[in-house]
Design a protein around this motif. Structure first.
Motif, mmCIF file in Angstrom:
data_model
loop_
_atom_site.group_PDB
_atom_site.id
_atom_site.type_symbol
_atom_site.label_atom_id
_atom_site.label_comp_id
_atom_site.label_asym_id
_atom_site.label_seq_id
_atom_site.Cartn_x
_atom_site.Cartn_y
_atom_site.Cartn_z
ATOM 1 N N PHE A 145 0.862 -1.180 0.000
ATOM 2 C CA PHE A 145 0.000 0.000 0.000
ATOM 3 C C PHE A 145 0.896 1.227 0.000
ATOM 4 C CE2 PHE A 145 -2.623 -3.268 1.984
ATOM 5 C CZ PHE A 145 -3.778 -3.164 1.209
ATOM 6 N N VAL A 146 0.705 2.098 -0.968
ATOM 7 C CA VAL A 146 1.499 3.318 -1.095
ATOM 8 C C VAL A 146 0.550 4.499 -0.968
ATOM 9 C CG1 VAL A 146 3.121 4.601 -2.543
ATOM 10 C CG2 VAL A 146 3.086 2.096 -2.641
ATOM 11 N N LEU A 147 0.781 5.327 0.055
ATOM 12 C CA LEU A 147 -0.109 6.451 0.346
ATOM 13 C C LEU A 147 0.605 7.783 0.171
ATOM 14 C CD1 LEU A 147 -1.717 5.139 3.657
ATOM 15 C CD2 LEU A 147 -2.608 4.934 1.340
ATOM 16 N N ASP A 148 -0.086 8.713 -0.467
ATOM 17 C CA ASP A 148 0.407 10.079 -0.615
ATOM 18 C C ASP A 148 0.093 10.836 0.670
ATOM 19 O OD1 ASP A 148 1.011 12.691 -1.285
ATOM 20 O OD2 ASP A 148 -0.459 12.836 -2.899
ATOM 21 N N VAL A 149 1.112 11.270 1.387
ATOM 22 C CA VAL A 149 0.920 12.022 2.631
ATOM 23 C C VAL A 149 1.478 13.441 2.497
ATOM 24 C CG1 VAL A 149 0.834 9.995 4.131
ATOM 25 C CG2 VAL A 149 3.043 11.067 3.643
ATOM 26 N N SER A 150 1.480 13.946 1.278
ATOM 27 C CA SER A 150 1.984 15.295 1.051
ATOM 28 C C SER A 150 1.031 16.324 1.652
ATOM 29 C CB SER A 150 2.144 15.550 -0.454
ATOM 30 O OG SER A 150 0.872 15.518 -1.077
ATOM 31 N N LEU A 151 1.477 17.546 1.725
ATOM 32 C CA LEU A 151 0.671 18.625 2.285
ATOM 33 C C LEU A 151 -0.633 18.798 1.503
ATOM 34 C CD1 LEU A 151 0.642 20.719 4.519
ATOM 35 C CD2 LEU A 151 1.795 22.299 2.971
ATOM 36 N N GLY A 152 -0.568 18.661 0.204
ATOM 37 C CA GLY A 152 -1.769 18.778 -0.621
ATOM 38 C C GLY A 152 -2.783 17.683 -0.319
ATOM 39 N N LEU B 6 3.665 -1.159 3.955
ATOM 40 C CA LEU B 6 3.091 0.179 3.913
ATOM 41 C C LEU B 6 4.202 1.169 3.589
ATOM 42 C CD1 LEU B 6 0.709 2.087 4.379
ATOM 43 C CD2 LEU B 6 1.341 2.133 6.791
ATOM 44 N N ILE B 7 3.973 1.963 2.556
ATOM 45 C CA ILE B 7 4.920 2.994 2.140
ATOM 46 C C ILE B 7 4.145 4.298 2.016
ATOM 47 C CG2 ILE B 7 6.497 3.754 0.313
ATOM 48 C CD1 ILE B 7 6.821 0.779 -0.442
ATOM 49 N N THR B 8 4.696 5.369 2.541
ATOM 50 C CA THR B 8 4.090 6.685 2.367
ATOM 51 C C THR B 8 5.111 7.591 1.686
ATOM 52 O OG1 THR B 8 4.759 7.362 4.598
ATOM 53 C CG2 THR B 8 2.533 6.474 4.343
ATOM 54 N N TYR B 9 4.599 8.618 1.048
ATOM 55 C CA TYR B 9 5.510 9.546 0.388
ATOM 56 C C TYR B 9 4.932 10.951 0.395
ATOM 57 C CZ TYR B 9 2.397 9.382 -3.641
ATOM 58 O OH TYR B 9 1.292 9.477 -4.460
ATOM 59 N N GLY B 10 5.823 11.891 0.391
ATOM 60 C CA GLY B 10 5.533 13.313 0.260
ATOM 61 C C GLY B 10 6.730 13.872 -0.486
ATOM 62 N N LYS B 11 7.569 14.638 0.211
ATOM 63 C CA LYS B 11 8.836 15.069 -0.378
ATOM 64 C C LYS B 11 9.887 13.979 -0.240
ATOM 65 C CE LYS B 11 8.161 20.000 0.248
ATOM 66 N NZ LYS B 11 8.655 21.229 0.844
ATOM 67 N N THR B 12 9.651 13.046 0.694
ATOM 68 C CA THR B 12 10.526 11.897 0.900
ATOM 69 C C THR B 12 9.666 10.635 0.888
ATOM 70 O OG1 THR B 12 10.312 12.099 3.298
ATOM 71 C CG2 THR B 12 12.202 13.208 2.279
ATOM 72 N N VAL B 13 10.318 9.491 0.841
ATOM 73 C CA VAL B 13 9.608 8.210 0.853
ATOM 74 C C VAL B 13 9.845 7.563 2.211
ATOM 75 C CG1 VAL B 13 9.356 5.971 -0.273
ATOM 76 C CG2 VAL B 13 9.949 7.976 -1.631
ATOM 77 N N HIS B 14 8.785 7.019 2.830
ATOM 78 C CA HIS B 14 8.856 6.460 4.176
ATOM 79 C C HIS B 14 8.511 4.975 4.140
ATOM 80 C CE1 HIS B 14 7.065 10.595 4.231
ATOM 81 N NE2 HIS B 14 8.241 10.812 4.783
ATOM 82 N N PHE B 15 9.390 4.146 4.680
ATOM 83 C CA PHE B 15 9.170 2.705 4.806
ATOM 84 C C PHE B 15 8.989 2.388 6.285
ATOM 85 C CE2 PHE B 15 11.713 3.423 1.044
ATOM 86 C CZ PHE B 15 11.073 2.648 0.095
#
Length: 135
Positions: free
Chosen positions: A44-51, A83-92
């Motif tokens: 699961f890859v989630l966009d957690v950017s400010l937008g 679970l992976i999240t990303y914004g300006k960086t990628v988080h594992f």
């Protein structure tokens, strides 16, 4: 090879699911199987950017993810999930062990999974610590 109809579409489009759908499952008989099929792994890859936060997308995605995790923990408890999240960086994420850990990948041009064996967990393990998803 197939001819086209008056609209420029293949005439065999209805008979070829691989041309109509994003993914197609073909059931292989025993002649094609050399070893038993492995359980499916999910990422699961989630966009957690400010937008995404501003549009409430993250909240909706977390609610949906928790629902999927809890359902899959009942029916597919042994299947692996990451679970992976990303914004300006990628988080594992690694939730194995006592404290959940986050590995932040700052170089988004050359991304790699820092600890591939620790990133994958079972649905049952993730469901046990589903409060982690809220953070």
């Amino acid at each position: 090879m197939c001819t086209l109809d008056g609209y420029g579409k293949r005439r065999d489009l209805e008979q070829r699911p691989e041309l109509r759908f994003g993914s197609v499952d073909f059931v292989a008989n025993k002649d094609y199987i050399q070893k038993p099929p492995q359980p499916i792994s999910y990422v699961f890859v989630l966009d957690v950017s400010l937008g995404a936060y501003g549009q409430k997308i993250v909240h909706d995605a977390i609610v949906a993810l928790k629902s999927v995790v809890n359902e899959c923990a009942k029916s597919h408890a042994a299947n692996k999930v990451a679970l992976i999240t990303y914004g300006k960086t990628v988080h594992f994420y690694n939730i194995k062990g006592g404290h959940p850990q986050i590995n932040i990948m700052g170089d988004v041009d050359d991304v790699f999974v820092p600890l591939p064996h620790n990133t994958m967990m079972t649905f049952a393990e993730l469901a046990e610590k589903d409060s982690f998803i809220d953070t």
